[in-house]
Design an enzyme around this catalytic site. Structure first.
Site, PDB file in Angstrom:
ATOM      1  N   HIS A 103       0.885  -1.173   0.000  1.00 26.93           N
ATOM      2  CA  HIS A 103       0.000   0.000   0.000  1.00 26.93           C
ATOM      3  C   HIS A 103       0.919   1.217   0.000  1.00 26.93           C
ATOM      4  O   HIS A 103       2.018   1.175   0.572  1.00 26.93           O
ATOM      5  CB  HIS A 103      -0.824   0.110   1.283  1.00 26.93           C
ATOM      6  CG  HIS A 103      -1.735  -1.038   1.562  1.00 26.93           C
ATOM      7  ND1 HIS A 103      -1.318  -2.168   2.206  1.00 26.93           N
ATOM      8  CD2 HIS A 103      -3.059  -1.209   1.314  1.00 26.93           C
ATOM      9  CE1 HIS A 103      -2.345  -2.992   2.339  1.00 26.93           C
ATOM     10  NE2 HIS A 103      -3.410  -2.439   1.800  1.00 26.93           N
ATOM     11  N   ASP A 106       2.423   1.879   3.322  1.00 24.60           N
ATOM     12  CA  ASP A 106       3.417   0.924   3.841  1.00 24.60           C
ATOM     13  C   ASP A 106       4.808   1.397   3.433  1.00 24.60           C
ATOM     14  O   ASP A 106       5.768   1.271   4.184  1.00 24.60           O
ATOM     15  CB  ASP A 106       3.254  -0.480   3.236  1.00 24.60           C
ATOM     16  CG  ASP A 106       1.849  -1.028   3.370  1.00 24.60           C
ATOM     17  OD1 ASP A 106       1.159  -0.621   4.307  1.00 24.60           O
ATOM     18  OD2 ASP A 106       1.481  -1.862   2.524  1.00 24.60           O
ATOM     19  N   GLU A 234     -10.697  -6.794  -4.755  1.00 25.34           N
ATOM     20  CA  GLU A 234     -10.547  -7.875  -3.777  1.00 25.34           C
ATOM     21  C   GLU A 234     -11.799  -7.959  -2.924  1.00 25.34           C
ATOM     22  O   GLU A 234     -12.058  -7.105  -2.080  1.00 25.34           O
ATOM     23  CB  GLU A 234      -9.310  -7.584  -2.907  1.00 25.34           C
ATOM     24  CG  GLU A 234      -9.049  -8.658  -1.879  1.00 25.34           C
ATOM     25  CD  GLU A 234      -7.765  -8.397  -1.089  1.00 25.34           C
ATOM     26  OE1 GLU A 234      -6.781  -7.908  -1.671  1.00 25.34           O
ATOM     27  OE2 GLU A 234      -7.758  -8.678   0.116  1.00 25.34           O
TER      28      GLU A 234
HETATM   29  C1  XLS Z   1      -7.530  -6.819   4.216  1.00 22.47           C
HETATM   30  C2  XLS Z   1      -7.102  -6.957   2.823  1.00 22.47           C
HETATM   31  C3  XLS Z   1      -5.914  -6.088   2.410  1.00 22.47           C
HETATM   32  C4  XLS Z   1      -5.800  -6.037   0.921  1.00 22.47           C
HETATM   33  C5  XLS Z   1      -5.004  -4.902   0.394  1.00 22.47           C
HETATM   34  O1  XLS Z   1      -8.305  -7.597   4.737  1.00 22.47           O
HETATM   35  O2  XLS Z   1      -6.846  -8.299   2.565  1.00 22.47           O
HETATM   36  O3  XLS Z   1      -4.766  -6.550   3.021  1.00 22.47           O
HETATM   37  O4  XLS Z   1      -5.270  -7.223   0.416  1.00 22.47           O
HETATM   38  O5  XLS Z   1      -5.532  -3.683   0.758  1.00 22.47           O
HETATM   39 NI    NI Z   2      -5.868  -9.133   0.939  1.00 21.15          NI
HETATM   40 NI    NI Z   3      -7.678  -9.951   4.528  1.00 23.80          NI
END
Ligand code: XLS
Ligand code: NI
Ligand code: NI
Length: 439
Positions: A103, A106, A234
């Site tokens: 991110h 990070d 995601e």
């Molecule tokens: C959190 C998510 C995060 C994503 C990226 O639950 O998995 O880590 O993969 O923002």
């Molecule tokens: Ni994730």
């Molecule tokens: Ni996660």
């Protein structure tokens, strides 16, 4: 190798084979080994998650972090971010994992203003770029953290306040710039705060349309600056919001259709998110794959007793084999990969634990691949599974599939054919067959 400062007791991890008792060696992940026409390295394109491995000190709601971060040497967070890059690349090269993911926050700390944040990020991107060049490590995907800061408490792209939406856009713009500069092969959107806590204060339709508009603007900007990779959404059903808009693979696919985003977007399926949605990991991978939208995988696992995102490192061979069968049948992940969105436990405090955890995850999937390859090549699995549908292969079954039969015609066929024969689904036979190959 860049440095030998942060993990001085660890040497380069190598493949030693199933017989080894060295915990700091691979037993099954042999990056050069060819399975089903591809090297293991290319099958998985494994990645380290920068946030869990280098930013998360393993604090929890009940206590402060337990891990020592030797790269936090300074009082200045920007200086520490530079040491952190060194540490990360030392870890990545010693482990021999080809990719990483981050991110924006990070990599570099947020500044007091948007411009200062952008400057911080570009400094760190320049440094990461040097390390990538020196080590050959690549960026699987970048993303923006649109969930930690208080300004996002009511959402980022779906915030009822337009000013916050603009702020989120500024962050995504900078994160896309960083991803392109570092040759990132994908760009991820995880909608941490995109959802709601209560319908009483939420105009869900309007929020979803805003999310669509936001993603289209981000897509267009990325393409304009030369991003040729895949945009990934995601899914996750809950946590931190009670109801997240990107609930699961099926929900996200519906959203992509509705918002006209199918050309550029695919899915990043996370194991623990699928299980939080009451699916299996394999279910969501299958839903994405059969839609031609399986982009990438966040490899981790949940806990059978705990109902939250525990982000354990994956160790379950059965799950790995099941998912690898789907990948073999659907042609793999490229340009996605397997990102270890996983964290070591709070009481795993030795520097070697981070290596051991990744080695375990990589070996689990390598074994899963070997098992899956055996099952697909040398067993009756596919014949039994897909053979159940053979009555649609020709004749009227085929005509039905092709949309050529009316409901009346189907009814007349039913009368002509008489009561259907009982045909077993063979579940136990298949379960036993899979178990026989897990060795
Ligand atoms: C959190 C998510 C995060 C994503 C990226 O639950 O998995 O880590 O993969 O923002
Ligand atoms: Ni994730
Ligand atoms: Ni996660």
């Amino acid at each position: 190798m860049s440095t030998n400062k942060y993990f001085p007791d660890i040497k380069k991890i190598t493949f030693e084979g199933p017989e080894t008792d060295n915990p700091l060696a691979f037993t099954h992940y042999d990056e050069k080994r060819v399975v089903a026409g591809k090297t293991m390295k290319d099958h998985f394109r494994f990645a380290v998650a920068y946030w869990h491995s280098f930013c998360n000190e393993n604090s929890d709601p009940f206590g402060v972090g337990t891990r020592d971060f030797p790269w936090n040497k300074s009082l200045d967070p920007l200086e520490n971010a530079k040491f952190r890059v060194e540490a990360a690349f030392e870890f990545i090269t010693k482990l021999g994992i080809p990719y990483y993911c981050f991110h924006d926050r990070d990599l570099a700390p947020e500044g007091k203003t948007i411009t200062e944040s952008e400057k911080n990020l570009s400094q760190l991107v320049a440094l990461a770029k040097e390390h990538q060049k020196e080590t050959g490590v690549k960026l699987l995907w970048g993303t923006a953290n649109l969930f930690s800061h208080t300004r996002y408490m009511n959402g980022a792209a779906t915030n009822p306040d337009f000013d916050v939406v603009c702020h989120a856009a500024a962050q995504v713009k900078a994160a896309l710039d960083a991803t392109v500069e570092l040759g990132g092969e994908n760009y991820v959107f995880w909608g941490g705060r995109e959802g709601y806590m209560h319908l009483f204060n939420t105009d869900m339709k309007r929020e979803l349309d805003h999310m669509g508009a936001f993603l289209r603007a981000a897509r267009d900007y990325g393409r304009k600056i030369g991003f040729e990779g895949v945009y990934l959404i995601e899914p996750k059903p809950m946590e931190p919001s009670k109801h997240q808009y990107d609930f699961d693979a099926a929900t996200v696919i519906g959203f992509l259709h509705e918002q006209d985003l199918l050309e550029d977007f695919k899915l990043n399926i996370e194991a623990n998110h699928a299980t939080l949605a009451s699916h299996t990991f394999a279910h969501d991978v299958q839903v994405a794959a059969q839609a031609g939208l399986l982009g990438s995988i966040d490899a981790n696992r949940g806990d059978y007793q705990n109902g939250w995102d525990t982000d354990y490192f994956p160790t379950n061979l059965y799950d790995a084999a099941e998912v690898m069968i789907i990948l073999l049948e659907h042609g793999g992940l490229e340009p996605g990969g397997f990102n270890f969105d996983a964290k070591i436990r709070r009481n795993s405090t030795d520097p070697e634990d981070l290596f051991v955890a990744h080695i375990g995850g990589m070996d689990t999937f390598a074994r899963g691949l070997l098992i899956a390859d055996e099952i697909v090549k040398n067993s009756d699995y596919q014949n039994i599974r897909y053979g159940r549908y053979s009555s649609f292969d020709d004749g009227d079954g085929k005509n039905f599939e092709d949309g050529k039969l009316t409901l009346e015609e189907l009814r007349n066929l039913a009368i002509r054919k008489g009561e259907p024969q009982k045909r077993s689904g063979k579940q136990e036979l298949l379960e036993n067959l899979i178990n026989r190959h897990i060795r």
